[in-house]
Design a protein around this motif. Structure first.
Motif, PDB file in Angstrom:
ATOM      1  N   MET A  13       0.864  -1.022  -0.076  1.00 39.04           N
ATOM      2  CA  MET A  13      -0.154  -0.085  -0.047  1.00 39.04           C
ATOM      3  C   MET A  13       0.808   1.470   0.065  1.00 39.04           C
ATOM      4  O   MET A  13       2.061   1.241   0.234  1.00 39.04           O
ATOM      5  N   ASN A  14       0.166   2.442  -0.245  1.00 37.83           N
ATOM      6  CA  ASN A  14       0.880   3.725  -0.093  1.00 37.83           C
ATOM      7  C   ASN A  14       1.226   4.016   1.244  1.00 37.83           C
ATOM      8  O   ASN A  14       0.721   3.584   2.100  1.00 37.83           O
ATOM      9  N   HIS A  48       2.168  -0.454  -6.506  1.00 33.98           N
ATOM     10  CA  HIS A  48       1.003  -0.968  -5.375  1.00 33.98           C
ATOM     11  C   HIS A  48      -0.040  -1.657  -6.062  1.00 33.98           C
ATOM     12  O   HIS A  48      -0.809  -2.186  -5.489  1.00 33.98           O
ATOM     13  N   ARG A  49       0.235  -1.883  -7.474  1.00 35.77           N
ATOM     14  CA  ARG A  49      -0.634  -2.780  -8.319  1.00 35.77           C
ATOM     15  C   ARG A  49      -0.106  -4.063  -8.501  1.00 35.77           C
ATOM     16  O   ARG A  49       0.956  -4.164  -9.063  1.00 35.77           O
ATOM     17  N   LEU A  50      -0.677  -4.942  -7.937  1.00 36.40           N
ATOM     18  CA  LEU A  50       0.090  -6.334  -7.910  1.00 36.40           C
ATOM     19  C   LEU A  50       0.075  -6.746  -9.367  1.00 36.40           C
ATOM     20  O   LEU A  50       0.914  -7.789  -9.509  1.00 36.40           O
ATOM     21  N   SER A  51      -1.048  -6.778  -9.981  1.00 30.56           N
ATOM     22  CA  SER A  51      -1.133  -7.418 -11.330  1.00 30.56           C
ATOM     23  C   SER A  51       0.019  -6.989 -12.276  1.00 30.56           C
ATOM     24  O   SER A  51       0.204  -7.822 -13.132  1.00 30.56           O
ATOM     25  N   GLU A  88      -4.791 -10.736   0.287  1.00 31.31           N
ATOM     26  CA  GLU A  88      -5.919  -9.598   1.064  1.00 31.31           C
ATOM     27  C   GLU A  88      -5.638  -8.339  -0.199  1.00 31.31           C
ATOM     28  O   GLU A  88      -6.848  -8.044  -0.574  1.00 31.31           O
ATOM     29  N   LEU A  89      -4.533  -7.957  -0.569  1.00 31.94           N
ATOM     30  CA  LEU A  89      -4.399  -6.821  -1.468  1.00 31.94           C
ATOM     31  C   LEU A  89      -4.744  -7.216  -2.864  1.00 31.94           C
ATOM     32  O   LEU A  89      -5.588  -6.400  -3.596  1.00 31.94           O
ATOM     33  N   TRP A  90      -4.476  -8.412  -3.397  1.00 28.72           N
ATOM     34  CA  TRP A  90      -4.801  -9.051  -4.556  1.00 28.72           C
ATOM     35  C   TRP A  90      -6.360  -9.072  -4.756  1.00 28.72           C
ATOM     36  O   TRP A  90      -6.840  -8.449  -5.848  1.00 28.72           O
TER      37      TRP A  90
END
Length: 619
Positions: free
Chosen positions: A393-394, A555-558, A593-595
């Protein structure tokens, strides 16, 4: 006053030595120009007196014409010399101002990065700029005072040299009580005039300080507000109200300043006129008694008034110099800031295989003035040729991790090693050369495209064009009229080309590749793009990188599924480390969780109510 300043003499002397070093030619040339400029009025006073005396005595017409010709010719030559010198001095002034600004910027760029970001030092730098907005206090104010000093000293020297004739004549004449009284009146009125001039100047300066600070308030009110914010949030009404309040405060301050000036200026005018009257009385007295010729009234009164005015100015000048010393001290203190980051001496080995393994060993770090650690107990090894993704995250510490990796900061605890040596031991500049980084806040210069890609005065045309093509800038490049010579933006060149944010990102990527460093780092430079576009750029960039070690921060997992290893940061710690598949299999982990928190934004509702992941974002 700082210890360093006191050891070298007064603040003004030290600042003058520093300022003079920016262009040693300026003040000598200004002195020469002042000689010719001040010679003109003294020459005219002398010649006017001679012409009046010649007319009064009824001299021959030929002599009158000769005096007139000498006056015209003398003024012509003095004006020609003055004009030539003024042009030279103006040129040298530009050089002086440019060199001073360059020296200030060089000092800023030479600071350790931790000092460059230190809030106290940033406020210090801003204070110097703001001081220059208040009556130009600082080195510019110092230059003006030195110019005034040169002008007054030259004026006194000229007037005294020409006034010596009067002193010789007076010395030969018998002194009377009336003359002594008038001389005493001249000295007394001159002393009182100087005293009240200093008092008036001090009062005016105090009021000017308040006016200058209010001007700063006005600048701070207008500058930060953008047109978009002003319209979206209806800030025009707020600005109008604040403007009215400022205007009312300005009116009160200016009214007080005007009253102060009048009160202080009345005795200055009174004693100035008294001194002038006494001067006329003594010269006319000597003229009536036959000691002086009639034309001397013009000459000697003019010389006396110029001497008295210059002496009064010198007293005021000293007070102005003292008044400016706190601002000069602020300026000098900035140049006294010392770098304390250890530069190292161990040479970085030049390896054709780019084999540089870096390891974080229990590294912790916190920023100056902060209580909380930005990074805590980081342990991570980056192997040669590896693709590492840093996600979170930021505010989780991703960019701080990169700053420590590039040694923009040194750890507060633990150590960072390269090939088993603490990176602090390596030569600082050589270590920095190992990294090519595209930060979030990258900057392109208003220079030709080739300079921006190469970050140098010269560039390899074939290499630069190939890299621009590889990062996807080829189509836009084909439209540029001057190729790599095309200037970016219009700040310095009206033919400059404005590029979009996406195009600027591609140029920044080409610049990182052009350096051909062993480590390539992308620190969220594409954060303004949509996730799919970001993933495409990262994927294309990964193909170009080849055998270099690449680190991707997002911060973008993709965007980073293709990486060999993913480090998940949370609140300054690495909470997970592994491949995409390994991390996603841990349903209780932060990555999972973030995904899932992000996945909902990249799915499309089907008519039957099902969901399908967007192709390209998650595969």
């Amino acid at each position: 006053m700082s210890k360093k300043a006191s050891n070298k003499g007064s603040v003004t002397k030290r600042a003058l030595r520093l300022y003079h070093s920016y262009n040693p030619k300026y003040f000598p040339l200004f002195f020469l120009q002042t000689l010719f400029r001040n010679a003109a009025p003294d020459f005219n006073l002398w010649m006017s007196a001679e012409v009046v005396t010649a007319l009064y005595e009824g001299r021959a017409e030929r002599e009158l014409y000769l005096l007139a010709a000498v006056t015209v010719a003398g003024n012509f030559l003095l004006n020609i010399a003055g004009a030539v010198l003024k042009r030279v001095v103006d040129t040298q002034l530009e050089v002086l101002q440019y060199n001073e600004a360059a020296a200030f910027n060089r000092k800023t760029l030479s600071l350790d990065y931790d000092k460059l970001e230190n809030p106290e030092i940033r406020r210090h730098r801003r204070k110097i700029v703001e001081n220059s907005w208040i009556n130009d206090y600082g080195v510019k104010f110092l230059r003006w005072r030195v110019e005034e000093l040169i002008n007054q000293v030259v004026n006194i020297l000229f007037s005294l040299a020409l006034f010596s004739e009067m002193a010789v004549i007076i010395g030969q004449a018998p002194i009377k009580w009336m003359e002594l009284l008038i001389f005493a009146a001249i000295v007394a009125s001159m002393a009182l005039n100087i005293r009240f001039q200093s008092r008036s100047a001090r009062m005016s300066a105090e009021e000017a300080q308040g006016i200058g600070e209010m001007a700063l308030e006005e600048n701070r009110l207008y500058f930060p507000l953008s047109g978009m914010d002003s319209r979206i949030y209806s800030q025009s009404k707020l600005k109008s109200r604040l403007r009215e309040e400022l205007r009312e405060r300005h009116r009160r301050v200016f009214s007080r300043a005007a009253n102060t000036f009048i009160r202080g200026h009345i005795p200055v005018v009174f004693f100035g006129k008294l001194s002038e009257l006494s001067t006329y009385m003594i010269v006319c007295l000597y003229c009536v008694t036959g000691v002086f010729p009639v034309g001397s009234v013009i000459k000697y009164v003019g010389y006396l008034e110029r001497i008295k005015g210059s002496i009064g100015s010198l007293f005021s000048l000293n007070r102005h110099m003292k008044e400016n010393e706190p601002f000069l001290q602020t300026y000098l203190d900035y140049f006294d800031i010392n770098n304390d980051m250890y530069q190292g001496s161990l040479a970085v080995e030049k390896r054709s295989d780019k084999k540089f393994d870096i390891e974080f060993r229990n590294v912790s770090f916190k920023y100056a003035g902060q209580k909380e650690y930005a990074l805590k107990n980081i342990n991570l090894k980056v192997k040669v040729g590896e693709r590492l993704a840093v996600v979170g995250m930021n505010g989780s510490g991703k960019t701080t991790f990169i700053k420590l990796l590039c040694r923009l900061y040194d750890p507060a605890g633990g150590e960072i090693c390269m090939n088993d040596f603490n990176v602090r031991k390596y030569d600082y500049r050589q270590y920095l050369s190992l990294f090519s980084v595209v930060f979030q806040d990258y900057t392109l210069l208003s220079l030709p495209l080739g300079n921006n890609v190469a970050s140098a005065a010269e560039w390899d045309t074939v290499k630069a064009e190939r890299l621009l093509e590889e990062v996807g800038f080829g189509e836009r490049y084909a439209q540029m009229p001057g190729g790599l010579e095309t200037p970016l933006y219009k700040k310095f060149d009206q033919d400059g080309v404005n590029v979009s944010g996406g195009e600027a990102q591609k140029i920044a990527l080409a610049r990182a590749l052009y350096k051909d460093a062993p480590f390539i780092i992308l620190d969220e430079p594409t954060a303004a793009l949509d996730p799919i576009a970001e993933a495409e750029i990262y994927s294309r960039f990964d193909e170009i990188v080849g055998d270099k070690t690449a680190i991707y921060i997002s911060h973008r997992l993709s965007s980073c599924r293709f990486c060999d290893k993913i480090a998940v940061f949370d609140k300054g710690e690495i909470v997970q480390l592994g491949t995409h598949e390994e991390l996603l299999s841990d349903v209780g982990g932060k990555y999972y969780e973030l995904w899932n928190a992000q996945a909902q934004y990249y799915t499309e509702k089907q008519p039957q109510g099902g969901e399908t992941a967007v192709s390209g974002a998650f595969g």
